[in-house]
Scaffold this motif. Structure first.
Motif, PDB file in Angstrom:
ATOM      1  N   PRO A 149       0.819  -1.215   0.000  1.00 19.50           N
ATOM      2  CA  PRO A 149       0.000   0.000   0.000  1.00 19.50           C
ATOM      3  C   PRO A 149       0.853   1.266   0.000  1.00 19.50           C
ATOM      4  O   PRO A 149       0.502   2.249  -0.668  1.00 19.50           O
ATOM      5  N   ALA A 150       1.972   1.247   0.726  1.00 18.52           N
ATOM      6  CA  ALA A 150       2.839   2.430   0.756  1.00 18.52           C
ATOM      7  C   ALA A 150       3.342   2.767  -0.638  1.00 18.52           C
ATOM      8  O   ALA A 150       3.418   3.937  -1.027  1.00 18.52           O
ATOM      9  N   LEU A 151       3.679   1.747  -1.422  1.00 19.17           N
ATOM     10  CA  LEU A 151       4.173   1.987  -2.769  1.00 19.17           C
ATOM     11  C   LEU A 151       3.071   2.510  -3.678  1.00 19.17           C
ATOM     12  O   LEU A 151       3.264   3.498  -4.404  1.00 19.17           O
ATOM     13  N   THR A 152       1.913   1.871  -3.664  1.00 15.80           N
ATOM     14  CA  THR A 152       0.836   2.295  -4.560  1.00 15.80           C
ATOM     15  C   THR A 152       0.355   3.702  -4.223  1.00 15.80           C
ATOM     16  O   THR A 152       0.101   4.508  -5.127  1.00 15.80           O
ATOM     17  N   PHE A 153       0.244   4.024  -2.930  1.00 12.81           N
ATOM     18  CA  PHE A 153      -0.167   5.369  -2.540  1.00 12.81           C
ATOM     19  C   PHE A 153       0.891   6.394  -2.952  1.00 12.81           C
ATOM     20  O   PHE A 153       0.566   7.506  -3.394  1.00 12.81           O
ATOM     21  N   SER A 154       2.150   6.025  -2.824  1.00 11.01           N
ATOM     22  CA  SER A 154       3.230   6.961  -3.159  1.00 11.01           C
ATOM     23  C   SER A 154       3.295   7.230  -4.655  1.00 11.01           C
ATOM     24  O   SER A 154       3.536   8.367  -5.077  1.00 11.01           O
ATOM     25  N   VAL A 155       3.090   6.199  -5.464  1.00 11.03           N
ATOM     26  CA  VAL A 155       3.073   6.395  -6.919  1.00 11.03           C
ATOM     27  C   VAL A 155       1.920   7.317  -7.305  1.00 11.03           C
ATOM     28  O   VAL A 155       2.086   8.231  -8.125  1.00 11.03           O
ATOM     29  N   ALA A 156       0.747   7.093  -6.727  1.00 11.89           N
ATOM     30  CA  ALA A 156      -0.396   7.964  -7.013  1.00 11.89           C
ATOM     31  C   ALA A 156      -0.104   9.407  -6.601  1.00 11.89           C
ATOM     32  O   ALA A 156      -0.438  10.361  -7.316  1.00 11.89           O
ATOM     33  N   GLY A 157       0.535   9.566  -5.433  1.00 10.49           N
ATOM     34  CA  GLY A 157       0.876  10.918  -4.976  1.00 10.49           C
ATOM     35  C   GLY A 157       1.896  11.583  -5.877  1.00 10.49           C
ATOM     36  O   GLY A 157       1.804  12.790  -6.140  1.00 10.49           O
ATOM     37  N   TRP A 158       2.856  10.812  -6.377  1.00 11.21           N
ATOM     38  CA  TRP A 158       3.853  11.393  -7.276  1.00 11.21           C
ATOM     39  C   TRP A 158       3.221  11.858  -8.587  1.00 11.21           C
ATOM     40  O   TRP A 158       3.580  12.916  -9.115  1.00 11.21           O
ATOM     41  N   LEU A 159       2.262  11.114  -9.098  1.00 13.47           N
ATOM     42  CA  LEU A 159       1.580  11.537 -10.321  1.00 13.47           C
ATOM     43  C   LEU A 159       0.856  12.865 -10.120  1.00 13.47           C
ATOM     44  O   LEU A 159       0.900  13.749 -10.983  1.00 13.47           O
ATOM     45  N   ALA A 160       0.193  13.012  -8.969  1.00 15.72           N
ATOM     46  CA  ALA A 160      -0.467  14.285  -8.672  1.00 15.72           C
ATOM     47  C   ALA A 160       0.558  15.407  -8.580  1.00 15.72           C
ATOM     48  O   ALA A 160       0.326  16.528  -9.073  1.00 15.72           O
ATOM     49  N   TYR A 161       1.678  15.119  -7.951  1.00 14.48           N
ATOM     50  CA  TYR A 161       2.766  16.098  -7.849  1.00 14.48           C
ATOM     51  C   TYR A 161       3.253  16.502  -9.238  1.00 14.48           C
ATOM     52  O   TYR A 161       3.402  17.695  -9.533  1.00 14.48           O
ATOM     53  N   MET A 162       3.503  15.525 -10.115  1.00 11.68           N
ATOM     54  CA  MET A 162       4.026  15.841 -11.445  1.00 11.68           C
ATOM     55  C   MET A 162       3.030  16.682 -12.240  1.00 11.68           C
ATOM     56  O   MET A 162       3.415  17.624 -12.935  1.00 11.68           O
ATOM     57  N   ALA A 195       9.028   5.077   0.187  1.00  8.73           N
ATOM     58  CA  ALA A 195       7.933   4.117   0.359  1.00  8.73           C
ATOM     59  C   ALA A 195       8.461   2.732   0.711  1.00  8.73           C
ATOM     60  O   ALA A 195       7.872   2.019   1.532  1.00  8.73           O
ATOM     61  N   LEU A 196       9.585   2.347   0.100  1.00  6.99           N
ATOM     62  CA  LEU A 196      10.157   1.023   0.377  1.00  6.99           C
ATOM     63  C   LEU A 196      10.799   0.971   1.761  1.00  6.99           C
ATOM     64  O   LEU A 196      10.794  -0.065   2.417  1.00  6.99           O
ATOM     65  N   ASP A 197      11.419   2.077   2.178  1.00  2.00           N
ATOM     66  CA  ASP A 197      12.004   2.191   3.520  1.00  2.00           C
ATOM     67  C   ASP A 197      13.012   1.077   3.811  1.00  2.00           C
ATOM     68  O   ASP A 197      13.038   0.504   4.897  1.00  2.00           O
ATOM     69  N   ASP A 198      13.839   0.769   2.801  1.00  9.21           N
ATOM     70  CA  ASP A 198      14.859  -0.262   2.953  1.00  9.21           C
ATOM     71  C   ASP A 198      15.996   0.079   1.991  1.00  9.21           C
ATOM     72  O   ASP A 198      15.972  -0.333   0.831  1.00  9.21           O
ATOM     73  N   PRO A 199      16.996   0.839   2.455  1.00  8.61           N
ATOM     74  CA  PRO A 199      18.058   1.292   1.550  1.00  8.61           C
ATOM     75  C   PRO A 199      18.762   0.161   0.805  1.00  8.61           C
ATOM     76  O   PRO A 199      19.056   0.280  -0.389  1.00  8.61           O
ATOM     77  N   ALA A 200      19.013  -0.957   1.466  1.00  6.40           N
ATOM     78  CA  ALA A 200      19.708  -2.066   0.813  1.00  6.40           C
ATOM     79  C   ALA A 200      18.839  -2.661  -0.295  1.00  6.40           C
ATOM     80  O   ALA A 200      19.316  -2.940  -1.411  1.00  6.40           O
ATOM     81  N   ASP A 201      17.556  -2.845  -0.007  1.00  6.03           N
ATOM     82  CA  ASP A 201      16.653  -3.399  -1.014  1.00  6.03           C
ATOM     83  C   ASP A 201      16.457  -2.414  -2.157  1.00  6.03           C
ATOM     84  O   ASP A 201      16.293  -2.826  -3.316  1.00  6.03           O
ATOM     85  N   TRP A 202      16.474  -1.126  -1.855  1.00 11.21           N
ATOM     86  CA  TRP A 202      16.313  -0.123  -2.888  1.00 11.21           C
ATOM     87  C   TRP A 202      17.429  -0.197  -3.917  1.00 11.21           C
ATOM     88  O   TRP A 202      17.185  -0.063  -5.120  1.00 11.21           O
ATOM     89  N   GLU A 203      18.655  -0.447  -3.489  1.00  9.08           N
ATOM     90  CA  GLU A 203      19.764  -0.562  -4.431  1.00  9.08           C
ATOM     91  C   GLU A 203      19.546  -1.736  -5.377  1.00  9.08           C
ATOM     92  O   GLU A 203      19.836  -1.659  -6.569  1.00  9.08           O
ATOM     93  N   ARG A 204      19.030  -2.839  -4.857  1.00 10.17           N
ATOM     94  CA  ARG A 204      18.741  -3.997  -5.703  1.00 10.17           C
ATOM     95  C   ARG A 204      17.647  -3.663  -6.721  1.00 10.17           C
ATOM     96  O   ARG A 204      17.758  -3.992  -7.906  1.00 10.17           O
TER      97      ARG A 204
END
Length: 217
Positions: A149-162, A195-204
């Motif tokens: 949910p954090a990812l889907t909400f964040s993507v929707a929020g970014w679209l509104a921002y753009m 949204a992912l809140d995991d720096p190591a996973d984000w790099e992957r």
């Protein structure tokens, strides 16, 4: 721009006539706001009688909504991701195409966002944004991002921002187009990383987004 209506429009199959009328409406919408898109104006542009538009669309409100549906679909067709690109390249291409489309047809885009009113138009706008969000989320998932949910909400929020950033830039182009594109792209990655809140996973996942798609060849 308006054409003088013919005394009697040549006969066309209903589908062709409807397409002709919507094409005329789109031409009008390129230079006029949605509030000026009247049945009479479009009928003059199409070279048909206003009564014919009422015959096909029922009312001016229904006609405007149909025009906005076509405009929203046109935008989606322009920004549809290319499956042959990596998720990162899809995101960048989508941002570039979005900015170019809104820059070229500002009144059309504003008709679907700022200038439209009523529940029907709001639903149309949300539906188009939901489709865009789904494409972006699918690209992130293909790179290994968990669809939370954090990812889907964040993507929707970014679209509104753009949307707001690009519309503000049209009103006041105080930065170069390239800088605007970079800003939107960087913000997308920052939002997803938070949204992912995991720096190591984000790099992957970031590495997965840069990877070319597996074509199966």
């Amino acid at each position: 721009m308006a054409r003088t209506p013919a005394a009697r429009a040549p006969r066309m199959p209903p589908t062709d006539r409807r397409t002709q009328i919507l094409s005329a409406a789109r031409r009008v919408l390129e230079v006029r706001p949605i509030d000026d898109l009247s049945v009479e104006t479009v009928a003059a542009e199409a070279g048909v009688s206003p009564g014919l538009l009422f015959h096909y669309f029922g009312s001016q409100r229904k006609f405007r909504h149909t025009v906005l549906e076509a405009a929203a679909q046109e935008l989606l067709d322009h920004v549809r991701p290319d499956p042959g690109l990596s998720p990162a390249a899809q995101l960048r291409a989508g941002i570039e195409t979005f900015v170019d489309y809104v820059t070229r047809y500002p009144t059309i885009y504003q008709a679907v966002t700022r200038l439209g009113s009523g529940a029907g138009v709001r639903t149309l706008h949300r539906s188009a944004r939901s489709t865009l969000a789904g494409w972006i989320t699918q690209g992130l998932a293909s790179a290994g991002a968990p669809v939370t949910p954090a990812l889907t909400f964040s993507v929707a929020g970014w679209l509104a921002y753009m949307e707001e950033v690009v519309l503000a830039w049209l009103d006041n182009p105080a930065m170069d187009r390239a800088d605007l594109l970079d800003l939107c792209e960087r913000t997308a990655y920052q939002v997803v990383m938070v949204a992912l809140d995991d720096p190591a996973d984000w790099e992957r996942i970031r590495a997965g987004m840069r990877a070319a798609p597996d074509t199966g060849v």
